[in-house]
Design a protein around this motif. Structure first.
Motif, PDB file in Angstrom:
ATOM      1  N   ASP A  17     -14.163  38.819 -71.509  1.00  0.00           N
ATOM      2  CA  ASP A  17     -14.082  39.067 -70.066  1.00  0.00           C
ATOM      3  C   ASP A  17     -15.392  38.754 -69.359  1.00  0.00           C
ATOM      4  N   THR A  18     -16.503  38.811 -70.106  1.00  0.00           N
ATOM      5  CA  THR A  18     -17.810  38.534 -69.512  1.00  0.00           C
ATOM      6  C   THR A  18     -17.836  37.153 -68.890  1.00  0.00           C
ATOM      7  N   LEU A  50     -14.816  36.333 -66.153  1.00  0.00           N
ATOM      8  CA  LEU A  50     -15.045  36.732 -64.769  1.00  0.00           C
ATOM      9  C   LEU A  50     -15.954  35.737 -64.059  1.00  0.00           C
ATOM     10  N   ILE A 109     -24.203  38.652 -60.915  1.00  0.00           N
ATOM     11  CA  ILE A 109     -23.524  39.172 -62.108  1.00  0.00           C
ATOM     12  C   ILE A 109     -24.075  38.500 -63.363  1.00  0.00           C
ATOM     13  N   TYR A 141     -25.894  40.374 -66.489  1.00  0.00           N
ATOM     14  CA  TYR A 141     -25.456  40.193 -67.872  1.00  0.00           C
ATOM     15  C   TYR A 141     -26.627  39.772 -68.754  1.00  0.00           C
ATOM     16  N   LEU A 190     -16.712  50.603 -66.531  1.00  0.00           N
ATOM     17  CA  LEU A 190     -17.069  49.303 -65.965  1.00  0.00           C
ATOM     18  C   LEU A 190     -16.180  48.203 -66.535  1.00  0.00           C
ATOM     19  N   ARG A 241     -13.802  45.695 -64.454  1.00  0.00           N
ATOM     20  CA  ARG A 241     -13.902  44.241 -64.640  1.00  0.00           C
ATOM     21  C   ARG A 241     -12.550  43.638 -64.983  1.00  0.00           C
ATOM     22  N   SER A 242     -11.806  44.298 -65.860  1.00  0.00           N
ATOM     23  CA  SER A 242     -10.483  43.808 -66.238  1.00  0.00           C
ATOM     24  C   SER A 242      -9.560  43.725 -65.027  1.00  0.00           C
ATOM     25  N   THR A 248     -15.270  42.436 -55.418  1.00  0.00           N
ATOM     26  CA  THR A 248     -16.352  41.977 -56.291  1.00  0.00           C
ATOM     27  C   THR A 248     -17.638  42.737 -56.000  1.00  0.00           C
ATOM     28  N   TYR A 265     -17.543  45.949 -57.792  1.00  0.00           N
ATOM     29  CA  TYR A 265     -17.843  45.792 -59.217  1.00  0.00           C
ATOM     30  C   TYR A 265     -19.352  45.641 -59.445  1.00  0.00           C
ATOM     31  N   TYR A 270     -21.839  47.927 -61.580  1.00  0.00           N
ATOM     32  CA  TYR A 270     -22.573  47.341 -62.690  1.00  0.00           C
ATOM     33  C   TYR A 270     -24.076  47.543 -62.523  1.00  0.00           C
TER      34      TYR A 270
END
Length: 289
Positions: A46-47, A50, A79, A83, A113, A117-118, A153, A156, A160
């Protein structure tokens, strides 16, 4: 008869309490180490999914709406940077010997989180499907859809960044206590992200200059903060040490809110005494911002 009822009720209460106790013990024993939870979040497919979906959505909007809009791209870059820094923090978590039960709160934030994200990926899939079809729509429908996705977004990224701040504080106060410039720069970056997200009106950023500078200027090379090659001693050089000194003497809100103003000022380090101004001065010297 009443005695029998009292006895039965007492037995039920005892069994209930015993069951709750067993549940807590099992839950505690089944807790995963923070390192494992963090790795699962970072290494999940998913990282990258997205990040890819955000790019696809931005391209579709620009093409179908004939727009130069790039708000989603700004969030995508942010994002990606989070990460990147989060992956670095995870490597330090491997050194932690804390019991899993003591980091449950932080572990839960990763699980929450991941769920957000999902759900966000599903929103992007829906948006991409709709935008890939007939978009000959009158009125503000296309813009409204874009703004809705933008706001989700933003939510999110806000969550995050909050998780990133908590992890960073935990790593540099509980796990890796060696003095390093990452502590200050990760704090600076997260403050820049907060500034970006807290200054949105009508689904529009007030200004993206600061986050653009931080996204471009704060970067990792082989696990280390990149310092300009002309700076002797790298993060242990005079300029980097001065950045750390003045950053830690600064009011973070004042620094962030005036970063652009100080950035464009001509500052004389020999006579200047303002810590916020000197922080920006030395940041410009050691980073590519």
């Amino acid at each position: 008869m009443k005695k029998h009822i009292i006895i039965i009720i007492s037995i039920i209460l005892i069994l209930s309490l015993a069951g709750v106790g067993v549940w807590f013990v099992v839950k505690k024993n089944n807790s995963k180490p923070l390192y494992s939870v963090s790795c699962e979040f970072i290494q999940s497919s998913d990282t990258q999914t997205l990040i890819s979906k955000i790019g696809d959505a931005e391209d579709l909007y620009q093409n179908k709406a004939v727009s130069t809009e790039d708000r989603l791209t700004t969030l995508q870059q942010t994002i990606s940077k989070l990460y990147n820094f989060e992956t670095d923090l995870t490597s330090y978590l491997l050194l932690s010997n804390a019991k899993a039960s003591s980091t449950n709160k932080l572990s839960k934030s990763y699980k929450d989180l991941a769920s957000v994200r999902s759900a966000l990926i599903k929103d992007y899939n829906e948006y991409i499907t709709r935008m890939s079809g007939n978009t000959n729509i009158s009125g503000t429908a296309l813009k409204d859809l874009y703004n809705e996705l933008f706001n989700k977004t933003v939510n999110y990224v806000y969550k995050y960044n909050t998780c990133f701040i908590a992890t960073s504080n935990y790593v540099f106060t509980k796990v890796y206590k060696v003095d390093c410039i990452k502590t200050e720069l990760y704090t600076l970056y997260s403050a820049g992200v907060s500034n970006l997200l807290n200054n949105i009106s009508n689904s529009q950023f007030a200004n993206t200059s600061l986050i653009t500078k931080l996204n471009n200027g704060i970067k990792l090379v082989d696990g280390n903060i990149f310092i300009k090659e002309n700076i002797q001693g790298g993060e242990f050089g005079t300029e980097a040490l001065n950045f750390k000194k003045y950053f830690n003497n600064s009011n973070l809100d004042t620094l962030i809110n005036n970063f652009e103003t100080y950035y464009n000022m001509s500052i004389n380090a020999s006579s200047e005494t303002n810590s916020e101004k000197l922080t920006v001065y030395y940041a410009k010297l050691i980073l590519e911002i």
